[in-house]
Enzyme design. Structure first.
Site, PDB file in Angstrom:
ATOM      1  N   ARG A  28       2.175 -12.808  -4.907  1.00  0.00           N
ATOM      2  CA  ARG A  28       1.085 -12.408  -4.010  1.00  0.00           C
ATOM      3  C   ARG A  28       0.527 -13.597  -3.235  1.00  0.00           C
ATOM      4  O   ARG A  28      -0.684 -13.696  -3.048  1.00  0.00           O
ATOM      5  CB  ARG A  28      -0.060 -11.741  -4.794  1.00  0.00           C
ATOM      6  CG  ARG A  28       0.298 -10.424  -5.453  1.00  0.00           C
ATOM      7  CD  ARG A  28       0.231  -9.302  -4.432  1.00  0.00           C
ATOM      8  NE  ARG A  28       0.555  -8.034  -5.030  1.00  0.00           N
ATOM      9  CZ  ARG A  28      -0.329  -7.082  -5.288  1.00  0.00           C
ATOM     10  NH1 ARG A  28      -1.588  -7.273  -5.008  1.00  0.00           N
ATOM     11  NH2 ARG A  28       0.058  -5.956  -5.818  1.00  0.00           N
ATOM     12  N   ARG A  32      -5.130 -10.989   0.178  1.00  0.00           N
ATOM     13  CA  ARG A  32      -6.513 -10.990   0.670  1.00  0.00           C
ATOM     14  C   ARG A  32      -7.299 -12.268   0.403  1.00  0.00           C
ATOM     15  O   ARG A  32      -8.340 -12.491   1.006  1.00  0.00           O
ATOM     16  CB  ARG A  32      -7.265  -9.795   0.072  1.00  0.00           C
ATOM     17  CG  ARG A  32      -6.891  -8.505   0.743  1.00  0.00           C
ATOM     18  CD  ARG A  32      -7.455  -7.332   0.007  1.00  0.00           C
ATOM     19  NE  ARG A  32      -6.871  -7.250  -1.331  1.00  0.00           N
ATOM     20  CZ  ARG A  32      -7.064  -6.251  -2.162  1.00  0.00           C
ATOM     21  NH1 ARG A  32      -7.842  -5.248  -1.834  1.00  0.00           N
ATOM     22  NH2 ARG A  32      -6.485  -6.249  -3.349  1.00  0.00           N
ATOM     23  N   ARG A  41      -5.338  -7.974   8.381  1.00  0.00           N
ATOM     24  CA  ARG A  41      -5.660  -6.751   7.647  1.00  0.00           C
ATOM     25  C   ARG A  41      -6.876  -6.026   8.242  1.00  0.00           C
ATOM     26  O   ARG A  41      -6.988  -4.809   8.124  1.00  0.00           O
ATOM     27  CB  ARG A  41      -5.908  -7.155   6.188  1.00  0.00           C
ATOM     28  CG  ARG A  41      -5.987  -6.070   5.199  1.00  0.00           C
ATOM     29  CD  ARG A  41      -4.707  -5.285   5.044  1.00  0.00           C
ATOM     30  NE  ARG A  41      -4.943  -4.295   4.018  1.00  0.00           N
ATOM     31  CZ  ARG A  41      -5.568  -3.150   4.245  1.00  0.00           C
ATOM     32  NH1 ARG A  41      -5.944  -2.839   5.450  1.00  0.00           N
ATOM     33  NH2 ARG A  41      -5.789  -2.316   3.245  1.00  0.00           N
ATOM     34  N   ASP A  77       5.673  -3.895  -0.076  1.00  0.00           N
ATOM     35  CA  ASP A  77       4.987  -3.402  -1.271  1.00  0.00           C
ATOM     36  C   ASP A  77       5.970  -2.698  -2.189  1.00  0.00           C
ATOM     37  O   ASP A  77       6.916  -2.057  -1.720  1.00  0.00           O
ATOM     38  CB  ASP A  77       3.838  -2.453  -0.925  1.00  0.00           C
ATOM     39  CG  ASP A  77       2.935  -2.261  -2.130  1.00  0.00           C
ATOM     40  OD1 ASP A  77       2.084  -3.132  -2.373  1.00  0.00           O
ATOM     41  OD2 ASP A  77       3.128  -1.270  -2.868  1.00  0.00           O
ATOM     42  N   TYR A 153       4.795   4.721 -11.380  1.00  0.00           N
ATOM     43  CA  TYR A 153       3.881   5.067 -10.280  1.00  0.00           C
ATOM     44  C   TYR A 153       4.135   6.491  -9.781  1.00  0.00           C
ATOM     45  O   TYR A 153       3.207   7.218  -9.450  1.00  0.00           O
ATOM     46  CB  TYR A 153       4.026   4.071  -9.123  1.00  0.00           C
ATOM     47  CG  TYR A 153       3.184   2.833  -9.323  1.00  0.00           C
ATOM     48  CD1 TYR A 153       1.797   2.884  -9.161  1.00  0.00           C
ATOM     49  CD2 TYR A 153       3.748   1.635  -9.696  1.00  0.00           C
ATOM     50  CE1 TYR A 153       1.012   1.754  -9.353  1.00  0.00           C
ATOM     51  CE2 TYR A 153       2.969   0.495  -9.892  1.00  0.00           C
ATOM     52  CZ  TYR A 153       1.603   0.571  -9.720  1.00  0.00           C
ATOM     53  OH  TYR A 153       0.828  -0.543  -9.917  1.00  0.00           O
TER      54      TYR A 153
HETATM   55  O1  CP3 Z   1       2.841 -12.242  -1.120  1.00  0.00           O
HETATM   56  C1  CP3 Z   1       3.415 -11.408  -1.832  1.00  0.00           C
HETATM   57  O2  CP3 Z   1       3.528 -11.526  -3.070  1.00  0.00           O
HETATM   58  C2  CP3 Z   1       4.145 -10.259  -1.147  1.00  0.00           C
HETATM   59  C3  CP3 Z   1       3.446  -9.046  -1.007  1.00  0.00           C
HETATM   60  C4  CP3 Z   1       3.305  -8.016  -2.113  1.00  0.00           C
HETATM   61  C5  CP3 Z   1       2.414  -6.920  -1.985  1.00  0.00           C
HETATM   62  N1  CP3 Z   1       2.605  -6.081  -3.048  1.00  0.00           N
HETATM   63  C6  CP3 Z   1       1.482  -6.665  -0.861  1.00  0.00           C
HETATM   64  C7  CP3 Z   1       0.207  -6.019  -1.203  1.00  0.00           C
HETATM   65  C8  CP3 Z   1       3.988  -7.856  -3.317  1.00  0.00           C
HETATM   66  C9  CP3 Z   1       5.031  -8.763  -3.975  1.00  0.00           C
HETATM   67  C10 CP3 Z   1       3.549  -6.629  -3.892  1.00  0.00           C
HETATM   68  C11 CP3 Z   1       4.096  -6.098  -5.161  1.00  0.00           C
HETATM   69  C12 CP3 Z   1       3.387  -5.007  -5.827  1.00  0.00           C
HETATM   70  N2  CP3 Z   1       2.762  -3.939  -5.266  1.00  0.00           N
HETATM   71  C13 CP3 Z   1       3.308  -4.843  -7.223  1.00  0.00           C
HETATM   72  C14 CP3 Z   1       3.978  -5.736  -8.232  1.00  0.00           C
HETATM   73  C15 CP3 Z   1       3.229  -7.002  -8.377  1.00  0.00           C
HETATM   74  C16 CP3 Z   1       2.271  -7.036  -9.479  1.00  0.00           C
HETATM   75  O3  CP3 Z   1       1.130  -7.431  -9.195  1.00  0.00           O
HETATM   76  O4  CP3 Z   1       2.647  -6.753 -10.610  1.00  0.00           O
HETATM   77  C17 CP3 Z   1       2.584  -3.697  -7.500  1.00  0.00           C
HETATM   78  C18 CP3 Z   1       2.227  -3.161  -8.870  1.00  0.00           C
HETATM   79  C19 CP3 Z   1       2.244  -3.121  -6.258  1.00  0.00           C
HETATM   80  C20 CP3 Z   1       1.510  -1.868  -6.007  1.00  0.00           C
HETATM   81  C21 CP3 Z   1       0.227  -2.142  -5.344  1.00  0.00           C
HETATM   82  N3  CP3 Z   1       0.089  -2.556  -4.036  1.00  0.00           N
HETATM   83  C22 CP3 Z   1      -1.049  -2.034  -5.920  1.00  0.00           C
HETATM   84  C23 CP3 Z   1      -1.318  -1.672  -7.360  1.00  0.00           C
HETATM   85  C24 CP3 Z   1      -1.962  -2.357  -4.911  1.00  0.00           C
HETATM   86  C25 CP3 Z   1      -3.460  -2.224  -4.957  1.00  0.00           C
HETATM   87  C26 CP3 Z   1      -4.114  -3.312  -5.684  1.00  0.00           C
HETATM   88  C27 CP3 Z   1      -5.095  -4.026  -4.809  1.00  0.00           C
HETATM   89  O5  CP3 Z   1      -5.194  -5.241  -4.996  1.00  0.00           O
HETATM   90  O6  CP3 Z   1      -5.772  -3.372  -3.999  1.00  0.00           O
HETATM   91  C28 CP3 Z   1      -1.246  -2.733  -3.755  1.00  0.00           C
HETATM   92  C29 CP3 Z   1      -1.791  -3.217  -2.483  1.00  0.00           C
HETATM   93  C30 CP3 Z   1      -1.262  -4.494  -1.926  1.00  0.00           C
HETATM   94  N4  CP3 Z   1       0.069  -4.778  -1.777  1.00  0.00           N
HETATM   95  C31 CP3 Z   1      -2.021  -5.591  -1.414  1.00  0.00           C
HETATM   96  C32 CP3 Z   1      -1.100  -6.545  -0.962  1.00  0.00           C
HETATM   97  C33 CP3 Z   1      -1.410  -7.873  -0.296  1.00  0.00           C
HETATM   98  C34 CP3 Z   1      -3.530  -5.717  -1.374  1.00  0.00           C
HETATM   99  C35 CP3 Z   1      -4.213  -4.692  -0.635  1.00  0.00           C
HETATM  100  C36 CP3 Z   1      -4.326  -4.747   0.852  1.00  0.00           C
HETATM  101  O7  CP3 Z   1      -4.039  -5.703   1.583  1.00  0.00           O
HETATM  102  O8  CP3 Z   1      -4.790  -3.697   1.276  1.00  0.00           O
END
Ligand code: CP3
Length: 348
Positions: A28, A32, A41, A77, A153
């Site tokens: 990540r 944010r 965003r 994602d 999921y």
């Molecule tokens: O920089 C990076 O690592 C690449 C981007 C990335 C995102 N999601 C973008 C994102 C990666 C590698 C992911 C993987 C991901 N997505 C996982 C596995 C990683 C882990 O943490 O175990 C999972 C479980 C998801 C599913 C997911 N996506 C969730 C549960 C959420 C909501 C949680 C939150 O923080 O709100 C997301 C949203 C998400 N995906 C964000 C980002 C940057 C944050 C929200 C946003 O920008 O709106």
């Protein structure tokens, strides 16, 4: 702005070859906590960023260059494959993702499409752009959710604490679970092959929630499918990093996935992992992401402590034990990159 490092130390470490300095990147790393990401965003939804290759590439590149890390993970994602599978996907602020309808019966599993038909082509297009931006020696990491975590999921319909519906399917209707795995695995191989074809030099499989299972159930219900996906990807010539959390009780089973690299969460001392695995694979991890909120001196000594545990080992990649959290101070993340370089240089 720090310039991304021109070095293949990340890929060398994945293959357990000696490196000049310990490679470092962060799960990540584009997110944010970073003002540049928040600015993008503010104008676009998460899916709008993922589905626009130019925007996704820009977010990926900005984060890697700003931090000066050794690899860029593609901005995408884990839940994107839900879309071509026919689910609705929403990211409601504060509540995490919602996937509809929930997938709980055999008939619905049987109706899932067998192929992505190129519908996630925007991810590979973004990879192509990032790979084209950087020199050949700077690797782009592609990724996907591992079969269990992706399935969880779809079955739960969103985040979960107990994974009760997923575990019920495994324990109550083994045939339904097997059918679901038979649908998801070829689809994941197809998706990841497209990413490799586009220029991803390594693939990380996120099995973020598989620690909900004990070892015996992991071995029966997950391991064969993970092996299949990992072997297919590694046959393309790229290393797979298999990341999981809550699984330090069964490191041997993780190693049996055949992944070139295991990504560990922060619960286990790295030194113990090295001695249990006895050089069977490379290791990535595992600073607690909340550590990034510590005052500088404490954070620095946590980094030193972590790196000391891998001294003398080949095949170590510095990372966190899970993703960077939204309020994390960017300065602290940059400091960690510098300290990793400083400590690994002084070990030479
Ligand atoms: O920089 C990076 O690592 C690449 C981007 C990335 C995102 N999601 C973008 C994102 C990666 C590698 C992911 C993987 C991901 N997505 C996982 C596995 C990683 C882990 O943490 O175990 C999972 C479980 C998801 C599913 C997911 N996506 C969730 C549960 C959420 C909501 C949680 C939150 O923080 O709100 C997301 C949203 C998400 N995906 C964000 C980002 C940057 C944050 C929200 C946003 O920008 O709106």
């Amino acid at each position: 702005m720090a310039v991304a490092c021109v070095s293949d130390r990340f890929l060398r470490a994945c293959r357990r070859q000696p490196v000049d300095l310990t490679p470092v990147w962060f799960m990540r790393q584009a997110g944010r906590y970073m003002p540049q990401y928040r600015a993008v965003r503010a104008r676009h939804g998460l899916l709008e960023i993922c589905q626009n290759p130019e925007r996704a590439a820009e977010v990926t590149i900005t984060a890697a260059e700003e931090l000066g890390v050794d690899a860029a993970i593609i901005f995408a994602d884990l839940l994107l494959p839900a879309l071509p599978l026919g689910f609705h996907l929403h990211f409601n602020s504060g509540e995490g993702p919602v996937i509809e309808p929930v997938l709980r019966d055999r008939a619905a599993i049987a109706r899932l499409p067998e192929s992505l038909h190129g519908e996630l082509g925007y991810v590979s297009e973004a990879i192509r752009r990032v790979a084209g931006h950087f020199p050949d020696t700077f690797p782009v990491i592609g990724f996907a959710g591992a079969p269990f975590t992706l399935a969880s999921y779809l079955i739960e319909g969103g985040a979960s604490r107990q994974f009760a519906h997923t575990k019920r399917m495994i324990f109550e209707d083994r045939g339904a679970w097997a059918l679901l795995m038979q649908k998801l695995c070829p689809m994941l191989v197809e998706y990841l092959s497209e990413q490799v074809e586009a220029g991803a030099r390594a693939i990380q499989l996120f099995d973020s929630w598989v620690g909900a299972l004990g070892e015996a159930d992991f071995r029966h219900a997950v391991l064969p499918y993970n092996r299949l996906v990992i072997e297919a990807v590694q046959d393309l010539g790229v290393p797979v990093i298999y990341f999981s959390t809550g699984t330090s009780g069964y490191l041997g089973a993780l190693r049996d996935t055949g992944a070139a690299v295991l990504g560990l969460d922060w619960r286990m001392e790295m030194s113990r992992a090295w001695s249990e695995l006895r050089g069977g694979c490379a290791l990535q991890g595992n600073l607690d992401p909340l550590r990034l909120f510590s005052p500088a001196a404490e954070l620095k000594s946590a980094v030193r402590h972590l790196m000391a545990q891998s001294r003398g080992q080949t095949g170590y990649i510095f990372n966190l034990g899970h993703g960077i959290l939204p309020e994390t101070p960017v300065e602290n993340v940059k400091n960690v990159v510098n300290w990793v370089r400083e400590f690994s240089a002084s070990a030479l």
